[in-house]
Design a protein around this motif. Structure first.
Motif, PDB file in Angstrom:
ATOM      1  N   LEU A 576      61.199  47.880  76.174  1.00 56.50           N
ATOM      2  CA  LEU A 576      61.806  48.972  75.420  1.00 56.50           C
ATOM      3  C   LEU A 576      61.537  50.264  76.179  1.00 56.50           C
ATOM      4  O   LEU A 576      60.393  50.518  76.587  1.00 56.50           O
ATOM      5  CB  LEU A 576      61.207  49.051  74.012  1.00 56.50           C
ATOM      6  CG  LEU A 576      61.698  50.181  73.107  1.00 56.50           C
ATOM      7  CD1 LEU A 576      63.166  49.980  72.729  1.00 56.50           C
ATOM      8  CD2 LEU A 576      60.849  50.262  71.840  1.00 56.50           C
ATOM      9  N   GLY A 577      62.582  51.063  76.379  1.00 53.66           N
ATOM     10  CA  GLY A 577      62.380  52.283  77.148  1.00 53.66           C
ATOM     11  C   GLY A 577      63.317  53.394  76.741  1.00 53.66           C
ATOM     12  O   GLY A 577      64.362  53.172  76.123  1.00 53.66           O
ATOM     13  N   TYR A 578      62.930  54.611  77.090  1.00 53.87           N
ATOM     14  CA  TYR A 578      63.769  55.797  76.859  1.00 53.87           C
ATOM     15  C   TYR A 578      63.651  56.710  78.071  1.00 53.87           C
ATOM     16  O   TYR A 578      62.558  56.932  78.611  1.00 53.87           O
ATOM     17  CB  TYR A 578      63.349  56.558  75.608  1.00 53.87           C
ATOM     18  CG  TYR A 578      64.106  57.879  75.449  1.00 53.87           C
ATOM     19  CD1 TYR A 578      65.393  57.896  74.934  1.00 53.87           C
ATOM     20  CD2 TYR A 578      63.526  59.085  75.853  1.00 53.87           C
ATOM     21  CE1 TYR A 578      66.106  59.091  74.810  1.00 53.87           C
ATOM     22  CE2 TYR A 578      64.221  60.276  75.730  1.00 53.87           C
ATOM     23  CZ  TYR A 578      65.512  60.273  75.220  1.00 53.87           C
ATOM     24  OH  TYR A 578      66.212  61.465  75.108  1.00 53.87           O
ATOM     25  N   ARG A 579      64.785  57.254  78.489  1.00 56.72           N
ATOM     26  CA  ARG A 579      64.818  58.199  79.597  1.00 56.72           C
ATOM     27  C   ARG A 579      65.767  59.322  79.243  1.00 56.72           C
ATOM     28  O   ARG A 579      66.936  59.091  78.940  1.00 56.72           O
ATOM     29  CB  ARG A 579      65.285  57.504  80.880  1.00 56.72           C
ATOM     30  CG  ARG A 579      65.221  58.362  82.126  1.00 56.72           C
ATOM     31  CD  ARG A 579      65.841  57.646  83.314  1.00 56.72           C
ATOM     32  NE  ARG A 579      65.030  56.513  83.755  1.00 56.72           N
ATOM     33  CZ  ARG A 579      65.414  55.254  83.676  1.00 56.72           C
ATOM     34  NH1 ARG A 579      66.586  54.944  83.139  1.00 56.72           N
ATOM     35  NH2 ARG A 579      64.639  54.284  84.115  1.00 56.72           N
ATOM     36  N   GLY A 580      65.254  60.561  79.222  1.00 59.26           N
ATOM     37  CA  GLY A 580      66.106  61.693  78.897  1.00 59.26           C
ATOM     38  C   GLY A 580      65.285  62.893  78.458  1.00 59.26           C
ATOM     39  O   GLY A 580      64.063  62.926  78.580  1.00 59.26           O
ATOM     40  N   SER A 581      65.964  63.901  77.935  1.00 55.09           N
ATOM     41  CA  SER A 581      65.315  65.141  77.523  1.00 55.09           C
ATOM     42  C   SER A 581      64.799  65.035  76.097  1.00 55.09           C
ATOM     43  O   SER A 581      65.503  64.571  75.199  1.00 55.09           O
ATOM     44  CB  SER A 581      66.286  66.316  77.627  1.00 55.09           C
ATOM     45  OG  SER A 581      66.677  66.526  78.974  1.00 55.09           O
ATOM     46  N   LEU A 582      63.553  65.476  75.885  1.00 55.80           N
ATOM     47  CA  LEU A 582      62.980  65.547  74.545  1.00 55.80           C
ATOM     48  C   LEU A 582      63.190  66.920  73.930  1.00 55.80           C
ATOM     49  O   LEU A 582      63.286  67.059  72.711  1.00 55.80           O
ATOM     50  CB  LEU A 582      61.486  65.223  74.582  1.00 55.80           C
ATOM     51  CG  LEU A 582      61.097  63.806  75.026  1.00 55.80           C
ATOM     52  CD1 LEU A 582      59.579  63.676  75.028  1.00 55.80           C
ATOM     53  CD2 LEU A 582      61.727  62.772  74.116  1.00 55.80           C
ATOM     54  N   ALA A 583      63.206  67.920  74.767  1.00 56.08           N
ATOM     55  CA  ALA A 583      63.405  69.300  74.327  1.00 56.08           C
ATOM     56  C   ALA A 583      63.843  70.101  75.540  1.00 56.08           C
ATOM     57  O   ALA A 583      63.930  69.585  76.661  1.00 56.08           O
ATOM     58  CB  ALA A 583      62.103  69.863  73.743  1.00 56.08           C
ATOM     59  N   LYS A 584      64.149  71.357  75.319  1.00 56.28           N
ATOM     60  CA  LYS A 584      64.540  72.207  76.428  1.00 56.28           C
ATOM     61  C   LYS A 584      63.428  72.234  77.468  1.00 56.28           C
ATOM     62  O   LYS A 584      62.265  72.458  77.153  1.00 56.28           O
ATOM     63  CB  LYS A 584      64.822  73.627  75.930  1.00 56.28           C
ATOM     64  CG  LYS A 584      65.314  74.554  77.034  1.00 56.28           C
ATOM     65  CD  LYS A 584      65.599  75.944  76.497  1.00 56.28           C
ATOM     66  CE  LYS A 584      66.089  76.857  77.625  1.00 56.28           C
ATOM     67  NZ  LYS A 584      66.364  78.231  77.139  1.00 56.28           N
TER      68      LYS A 584
END
Length: 814
Positions: A576-584
C-alpha cells in the motif's frame, strides 16, 4: 536458437517499418512561473524519443505520430513539467510553466511499466536519482542512492558500493537486478550485478531509478527484491562536449583521480551520435584482513595477513552509440561499450582480487510508436582474478612443505582453486508491442524475452573442462501488462509473465493493483509475485576440487536420502502506498508492505557424503574425490518467513531553491519456530540463524538541498541502526551467549571459524557534503565529500572500514 532469435527480431523490424503513419505538429511555449520565455529549454517525448529546443521567444515545434504521448519540458535550474496528450491532429497551445527548484511529482520514469509515465502514477514503489542530482554531484551516482528511502546502501570500499532492498543480504547477492538502457547488467556465471564493471560513465547517466520490491512480471527472474535501472542520455536531447576531471584524496591520504569525457551531436533530423570515455585511478582504504590457517599439530589456527595484497583501483570505460531515425518517431540505435577494471571485491569467503576484468556489450535497439525490439551480447573475460583468502592459505601450505617464498608465491599459490578465469557471454533478444484501446482508456504492453547464457571458467570454478566446453543455459519469457482507467480517478493494472528455463522449468508470475488519484497524488494497492533464480554458479559450480558443487541435478547421499535439485525462490508481496502532495510545499512518498518468502535459495551448506550427483557417480564428478570421498557442500531450497516494513519520505520546499528531505525505513520479520522445514542449519532449533536476514530494523537520513542560478549544494546525514550480519564464512555480530555459527561460539572481537568477528555492522551517523559553483555556462567547479569527519564506519564484511573521500571536480562544457 540464435537463428530463431534473429528471425523474431527481423520480423518485428519489418512489421514496424511496414506501418504507414501520419505525423502531426505539436507547438507551444515554455516559460517560467512569471511568464518569461525560457529560450533553450528542452521539450521531449520519452516514449517517442523525439523533441525540440525552444527558440528565443520560448516557442517550440515537434513532429509526432498520432496517439497518446507524454511530453516533458526541462530547463537547467527549474523543475521538470510533463503533460499527457492525445494527438489526433495538429495541436497548438501545449504550453509549459516551469518553477525554479527541485523535481517532485513531475518526474518522468521508465521502470514501472516499461514505458514513460509520471512518477505519481506508477504502480510500483520507485525512488529516483534525478538528472539534477547527478549534474550537481561530483561523486559517483551510486552514492546518491544512499540518500533514498528503502535502499540499504553499503560502502564496501572506494570502488565497490553495494545495494540491497528489503532484507536477505549477503556478500554474494544476486537478488537485485541491474538494468542499463533496457539491457540486463549482470555477470553471466554468478548473476552478480556488474556494479563497478559497467561501461557507462556518470556524465552520460540521465537518471537512475530503483523499484522497491518485486517487478518480475516485466523483467523476469531476479527482479526479486528490487531493480536498479539506469537510463543514459539521448544525444538529441543532450548535445555538446563535456570534459570532467576529479582530483581527491581518501581518509588514509591516498590519491584519487579521474578524467571523463562525453561528446554528443545531432547532425541532422536522421543522424545523431555520442561517445564517452573514463579513466579512474585510486588506492583502496588501507586494510589487510586476517586469514586463519591451521599450521600447528594441536589444531590451533593462527591469523596471517592477506598475501600479496594490491590496493590499486583502476577503471577504463568507453561507450559509443549511433542513432538513426528514418522517419519521425522511429529510431535504430547501435551501442558498443567496453570496460577494464581492477579492484578489491568482498565475497562470502574473503576478498577477491579483481584483475583486468573486461566487459564488452554490443546492443541494437529499434523503437517506433508501438514497437520496441532489441538484441544484445554481453561478454565477460578475466584471466587473473583470484581469491585472496585461498591463495593466502595455499602460499603458507607451500612454505610449510619446504618451498621457497618465491616458489610458493608462483603457480603453486593458485593450485588449490584460488584462480578464477572467466570467458563467458550472454545473448539476449526482446520484442515488445504497446498500444491503447477503448478510447485511450486501456493501455497494453506485451512482449517476449529470450536469453542464452554461455559460461566458461576453463575448469577453474565451474563444471566445464576446457576452452570450448561452454555451459549453455537458455530461457524464454513472455509478459502482458494491462492498465485500465476506470473513471473517477481510479485505474486498475493486471500483469502476468510466464518463464521457461532449461534447468528449473516453467514459472507463472502475476501482478494486480488498483490506483486512485487523490488531489495531486495517487494512492495505490498492489499484489505481486517475484522469483529469484539459481545462478549458473548455484547450478554448475565446482569450487575447491569439488568440495562445493552446483545443484542442477540433485544428490543421493550414502544413506539413500535424496537432495532435490535447486529450484527458484518465491516471493509474494502486498503493498500500500501514496505519492503526492500533502499540503502546499510538502510532498510525501510513503508505502507499507508485507512479504511471504518461500523456498529460499540457501547459502552454500554441507549436505553430507554423496554417492551420486544426478545419475553421475561422485568419483566421476568430484575432482578431489580421493580426499573428500564424496563429502559435498551445495545449495538447496528451504523454509518460509514473513517480512514486513514501511518507508517514509517527506520533502518540504522552503523556497523554490531550498528544500529538505527526510527519509525513514522500518523492516522486520517473523517465522514459525515449530516448522522444522525452517531449520536450515539442522540444529533442531528454528531461530534467526536459519534465515540470515542481514538488515537493520531502522534506518533514516536527512538532507538539505540548495539549487541556485550559480551556486548549488547539499548537506546529508545518514543513520543506520546497529545490526548483526552473517554471510557464509563472514560474520559481524555482537556476542550472543549460548549460540554458535558454523560450530563456533558467536563472540564479538574474536575469531569465528576462518574469519574475525569485528562486531555488528551499522550503528553510526555519517555526514556528507557536496556543492559547486557555475562560473560561466561552460565552466563549473564542484566538491563531494563522503564521511566528512573521516570516521571508521563498519558497513560491510570482508572490506575495510569506510573512511572519508574528498573530491574536487572541474567541468568544461562546449
Amino acid at each position: 536458437m540464435r537463428n530463431k532469435t534473429g528471425f523474431l527480431l527481423m520480423l518485428a523490424l519489418f512489421s514496424c517499418f511496414g506501418i504507414m503513419a501520419q505525423t502531426f505538429k505539436v507547438t507551444g511555449t515554455v516559460s517560467d512561473n512569471e511568464g518569461n520565455p525560457l529560450p533553450g529549454a528542452t521539450v521531449f517525448s520519452p516514449d517517442r524519443n523525439t523533441g525540440a529546443t525552444t527558440q528565443g521567444d520560448g516557442t517550440y515545434e515537434i513532429e509526432v505520430l498520432k496517439g497518446t504521448l507524454l511530453l516533458e519540458a526541462s530547463y537547467v535550474g527549474f523543475s521538470t513539467a510533463s503533460k499527457k496528450i492525445v494527438v489526433t491532429a495538429d495541436m497548438t497551445g501545449v504550453d509549459f510553466s516551469l518553477k525554479p527548484g527541485v523535481d517532485l511529482d513531475e518526474v518522468v520514469v521508465y521502470s514501472g511499466l516499461k514505458k514513460a509515465e509520471k512518477l505519481t502514477n506508477s504502480p510500483s514503489t520507485i525512488v529516483t536519482v534525478s538528472p539534477r542530482e547527478i549534474e550537481q554531484f561530483a561523486g559517483s551516482p551510486a552514492e546518491l542512492l544512499a540518500r533514498k528511502k528503502g535502499v540499504d546502501y553499503f560502502r564496501a570500499g572506494i570502488a565497490t558500493p553495494a545495494f540491497n532492498i528489503r532484507g536477505f543480504n549477503s556478500n554474494f547477492n544476486s537478488k537485485n537486478l541491474q538494468v542499463v538502457d533496457n539491457r540486463f547488467s549482470s555477470l553471466v556465471a554468478t548473476g552478480l550485478p556488474l556494479g563497478p564493471l559497467v561501461t557507462t560513465i556518470r556524465e552520460d547517466t540521465e537518471q537512475v531509478e530503483v523499484i522497491l520490491g518485486p517487478n518480475s512480471t516485466l523483467y523476469g527472474p531476479n527482479a526479486h527484491n528490487g531493480l536498479i535501472n539506469t537510463i543514459t542520455k539521448d544525444p538529441r536531447k543532450y548535445e555538446g562536449t563535456t570534459i570532467v576531471g576529479n582530483l581527491g584524496v581518501n581518509g588514509d591520504g591516498n590519491a584519487y583521480y579521474s578524467l571523463r569525457g562525453r561528446y554528443a551531436e545531432k547532425f541532422n533530423e536522421k543522424w545523431a551520435f555520442k561517445a564517452t570515455a573514463e579513466y579512474t585511478r585510486a588506492e583502496e582504504f588501507e586494510y589487510n584482513d586476517s586469514v586463519y590457517i591451521d599450521r600447528n599439530a594441536d589444531g590451533i589456527t593462527e591469523g596471517y595477513p592477506e598475501f600479496d595484497l594490491d590496493n590499486s583501483v583502476r577503471f577504463f570505460k568507453t561507450e559509443a552509440s549511433a542513432y538513426y531515425s528514418p522517419s519521425v518517431g522511429t529510431d535504430l540505435i547501435a551501442t558498443y561499450g567496453h570496460s577494464n577494471s581492477t579492484y578489491l571485491a568482498p565475497t562470502n569467503v574473503g576478498r577477491n582480487q579483481i584483475k583486468d576484468w573486461k566487459i564488452n556489450i554490443f546492443q541494437l535497439r529499434f523503437k517506433t510508436k508501438n514497437f520496441f525490439a532489441q538484441a544484445y551480447l554481453t561478454t565477460s573475460k578475466t584471466d587473473s582474478t583470484y581469491s585472496i583468502d585461498e591463495r593466502t592459505k595455499q602460499y603458507y601450505r607451500g612454505i610449510d612443505a619446504g618451498l621457497t617464498p618465491e616458489d610458493a608465491a608462483g603457480d603453486f599459490s593458485y593450485a588449490s582453486g584460488a584462480l578464477f578465469i572467466d570467458d563467458s557471454r550472454r545473448w539476449n533478444a526482446e520484442v515488445q508491442y504497446s498500444n491503447t484501446f477503448l478510447d485511450q482508456k486501456l493501455e497494453m504492453v506485451t512482449g517476449a524475452q529470450w536469453q542464452l547464457d554461455q559460461a566458461n571458467s576453463k575448469g577453474t570454478y565451474l563444471l566445464d573442462e576446457n576452452d570450448d566446453d561452454y555451459i549453455n543455459v537458455g530461457q524464454l519469457g513472455g509478459y502482458l501488462h494491462l492498465d485500465y482507467e476506470l473513471g473517477s480517478g481510479f485505474s486498475a493494472i493486471g500483469a502476468a509473465r510466464v518463464d521457461n528455463h532449461e534447468v528449473y522449468g516453467t514459472n507463472f508470475i502475476p501482478k494486480l493493483g488498483i490506483l486512485k488519484e487523490i488531489g495531486s497524488g495517487t494512492l495505490r494497492l498492489t499484489y505481486g509475485q517475484g522469483i529469484a533464480a539459481p545462478t549458473i554458479l548455484n547450478l554448475y559450480g565446482n569450487l575447491f576440487s569439488g568440495l562445493i558443487l552446483g545443484n542442477a541435478e540433485g544428490f543421493t547421499l550414502v544413506d539413500g536420502t535424496v537432495v532435490e535439485p535447486q529450484d527458484v525462490e518465491k516471493l509474494t508481496t502486498f503493498e500500500l502506498g501514496y505519492r503526492g502532495s500533502l499540503a502546499k510545499n510538502l510532498y510525501a512518498d510513503v508505502n507499507a508492505y508485507y512479504n511471504i518468502n518461500k523456498d529460499f535459495l540457501s547459502p552454500v551448506t554441507v549436505v553430507g557424503v554423496a554417492t551420486q550427483r544426478g545419475d553421475t557417480p561422485m568419483s566421476e564428478v568430484q575432482d578431489g574425490f580421493a580426499f573428500y570421498n564424496g563429502l559435498v557442500a551445495t545449495y538447496i531450497n528451504f523454509g518460509e518467513v514473513n517480512t514486513y516494513g514501511a518507508d517514509f519520505s517527506l520533502t518540504y520546499t522552503f523556497t523554490p531553491k531550498l528544500s529538505m528531505t527526510a527519509n525513514y525505513s522500518y523492516f522486520d520479520y517473523s517465522f514459525d519456530e515449530d516448522n522444522l522445514d525452517n531449520d536450515f542449519n539442522n540444529d533442531g532449533e528454528v531461530n534467526f540463524l536459519d534465515f540470515l536476514v542481514n538488515a537493520p530494523t531502522h534506518k533514516a537520513n536527512l538532507g538539505l538541498n540548495y539549487s541556485g542560478d550559480r551556486f548549488y549544494g547539499s548537506v546529508f546525514t545518514r543513520w543506520v541502526e546497529e545490526y548483526n550480519y552473517f554471510s557464509s564464512f563472514q560474520i559481524a555480530s555482537e556476542t550472543i551467549p549460548g549460540e554458535t555459527y558454523r560450530g563456533v561460539p558467536i563472540v564479538e572481537n574474536a575469531k569465528s571459524a576462518d574469519t574475525w568477528n569485528y562486531g555488528p555492522l551499522g550503528g553510526f551517523v555519517s555526514f556528507d557534503l557536496n556543492g559547486g559553483y557555475r562560473f560561466t555556462d561552460h565552466f563549473s567547479v564542484g566538491i563531494a565529500i563522503t564521511n566528512l569527519f573521516n570516521e571508521d564506519l563498519r558497513e560491510f564484511t570482508a572490506s575495510p572500514p569506510t573512511r572519508g573521500l574528498y573530491l574536487l571536480e572541474t567541468k568544461f562544457t562546449f
